[in-house]
Every structure is written in structure tokens, then in C-alpha cells.
Design a protein around this motif. Structure first.
Motif, PDB file in Angstrom:
ATOM      1  N   GLU A   6       0.802  -1.224   0.000  1.00 40.77           N
ATOM      2  CA  GLU A   6       0.000   0.000   0.000  1.00 40.77           C
ATOM      3  C   GLU A   6       0.838   1.279   0.000  1.00 40.77           C
ATOM      4  N   ILE A   9       2.021   1.733  -3.440  1.00 41.60           N
ATOM      5  CA  ILE A   9       0.894   2.045  -4.320  1.00 41.60           C
ATOM      6  C   ILE A   9       0.518   3.518  -4.167  1.00 41.60           C
ATOM      7  N   ARG A  10       0.440   3.993  -2.922  1.00 41.58           N
ATOM      8  CA  ARG A  10       0.091   5.407  -2.702  1.00 41.58           C
ATOM      9  C   ARG A  10       1.135   6.331  -3.330  1.00 41.58           C
ATOM     10  N   ARG A  13       0.778   6.174  -7.096  1.00 38.18           N
ATOM     11  CA  ARG A  13      -0.449   6.868  -7.505  1.00 38.18           C
ATOM     12  C   ARG A  13      -0.239   8.383  -7.445  1.00 38.18           C
ATOM     13  N   VAL A  16       1.792   9.417 -10.441  1.00 42.01           N
ATOM     14  CA  VAL A  16       0.958   9.432 -11.645  1.00 42.01           C
ATOM     15  C   VAL A  16       0.103  10.690 -11.673  1.00 42.01           C
ATOM     16  N   GLU A  17      -0.514  11.015 -10.539  1.00 44.79           N
ATOM     17  CA  GLU A  17      -1.375  12.200 -10.485  1.00 44.79           C
ATOM     18  C   GLU A  17      -0.590  13.481 -10.751  1.00 44.79           C
ATOM     19  N   GLN A  20       0.141  13.653 -14.391  1.00 41.37           N
ATOM     20  CA  GLN A  20      -1.083  13.996 -15.118  1.00 41.37           C
ATOM     21  C   GLN A  20      -1.358  15.495 -15.028  1.00 41.37           C
ATOM     22  N   PHE A  97       2.593   4.757 -14.769  1.00 40.88           N
ATOM     23  CA  PHE A  97       1.402   3.890 -14.791  1.00 40.88           C
ATOM     24  C   PHE A  97       1.811   2.429 -14.677  1.00 40.88           C
ATOM     25  N   LEU A 100       2.800   1.694 -11.135  1.00 41.64           N
ATOM     26  CA  LEU A 100       1.607   1.617 -10.290  1.00 41.64           C
ATOM     27  C   LEU A 100       0.909   0.274 -10.485  1.00 41.64           C
ATOM     28  N   LYS A 101       0.728  -0.140 -11.716  1.00 47.27           N
ATOM     29  CA  LYS A 101       0.064  -1.420 -11.994  1.00 47.27           C
ATOM     30  C   LYS A 101       0.857  -2.586 -11.409  1.00 47.27           C
ATOM     31  N   GLU A 104       0.163  -2.666  -7.745  1.00 50.04           N
ATOM     32  CA  GLU A 104      -1.212  -3.112  -7.502  1.00 50.04           C
ATOM     33  C   GLU A 104      -1.340  -4.623  -7.706  1.00 50.04           C
TER      34      GLU A 104
END
Length: 138
Positions: A6, A9-10, A13, A16-17, A20, A97, A100-101, A104
Motif C-alpha cells: 500500500e 501504491i500510494r 499513484r 501518476v497524479e 497527469q 502507470f 503503479l500497476k 497493484e
């Protein structure tokens, strides 16, 4: 038991944000430059019409036209630079990405293994209880 993914992952993420957001900003910059070119191109017929109304306007139009051409060239150079930045950022975003995948999927596998271990323990307990009952019955 394996540790949770986790935090990774955070972090992925968040990355990624952020990328973006940067991509959206580059897209806005790109659109602003395109709009500037369009406004310049739209102003040319107006200025041509004004230039034909007087000799001074006619003489000044040449300088105006050169300035418009130079300005459009500068904007196009900026646009090219923004597109190059956008391409590089798109690559970084794709990598983020994928990262992240990956995390996950690792977390999904970890959870699946943990659930399987719980089910196996429960089944072993049920089997033990059945064995005890069977021995008592005989």
C-alpha cells in the motif's frame, strides 16, 4: 506474511497524479499557443483591409506583416518545444502507470495468498475436527 504494498501504491499513484497535472498544464500551454497563432492569422485580413484605405496604412502594413510572420515563427518554436516536453512527459507518465500497476498486482497477489492461507487454516481445522469426531464415533 509478506508486507503490504500500500505505501508503494500510494506513492506511485501520487506520482501518476502529479505527472497527469503536468501533462494537463502542457496541454493548456499548447492550446494557448495554438490560439495565439489563430488570432494572429485572423488579424491579417483586417489589417490588409485597413492598409488599403490609406497610403500610410499601405506602407505600414509591410512592417506589420513581417512582425506577424516573426511572431508566428516564435510561437511555432515555442509550440514545438512544448510538444517535445509533452512527448517526454508522456513517456514518464506511461512508466509511472506501469509501476503503479506492478505494485497493484503485487498487492493483489499478496492478498490472494493471505486469503488462501486463511482458507487452508480453516480447512485444516475443519479436517481436524472431523477426524476427532470420526475417532470418537469408532
Amino acid at each position: 506474511m509478506a508486507r503490504s504494498h500500500e505505501p508503494l501504491i500510494r506513492l506511485a499513484r501520487f506520482k501518476v497524479e502529479e505527472l497527469q497535472k503536468q501533462m494537463a498544464e502542457l496541454d493548456r500551454s499548447k492550446q494557448a499557443l495554438i490560439n495565439q497563432i489563430e488570432r494572429l492569422e485572423a488579424s491579417v485580413p483586417e489589417e490588409q483591409a485597413i492598409a488599403t484605405q490609406s497610403k500610410d496604412g499601405y506602407l505600414a502594413y509591410g512592417s506589420y506583416a513581417q512582425a506577424v510572420i516573426k511572431r508566428k515563427d516564435n510561437i511555432r518554436a515555442s509550440l514545438s518545444e512544448v510538444e517535445a516536453q509533452s512527448d517526454a512527459l508522456r513517456d514518464r507518465l506511461s512508466e509511472a502507470f506501469q509501476e503503479l500497476k506492478k505494485y497493484e498486482l503485487l498487492e493483489e497477489r499478496r492478498l490472494a495468498r493471505a486469503e488462501a492461507a486463511v482458507r487452508e487454516a480453516e480447512q485444516a481445522e475443519l479436517d481436524e475436527m472431523a477426524s476427532i469426531r470420526h475417532r470418537r464415533a469408532h
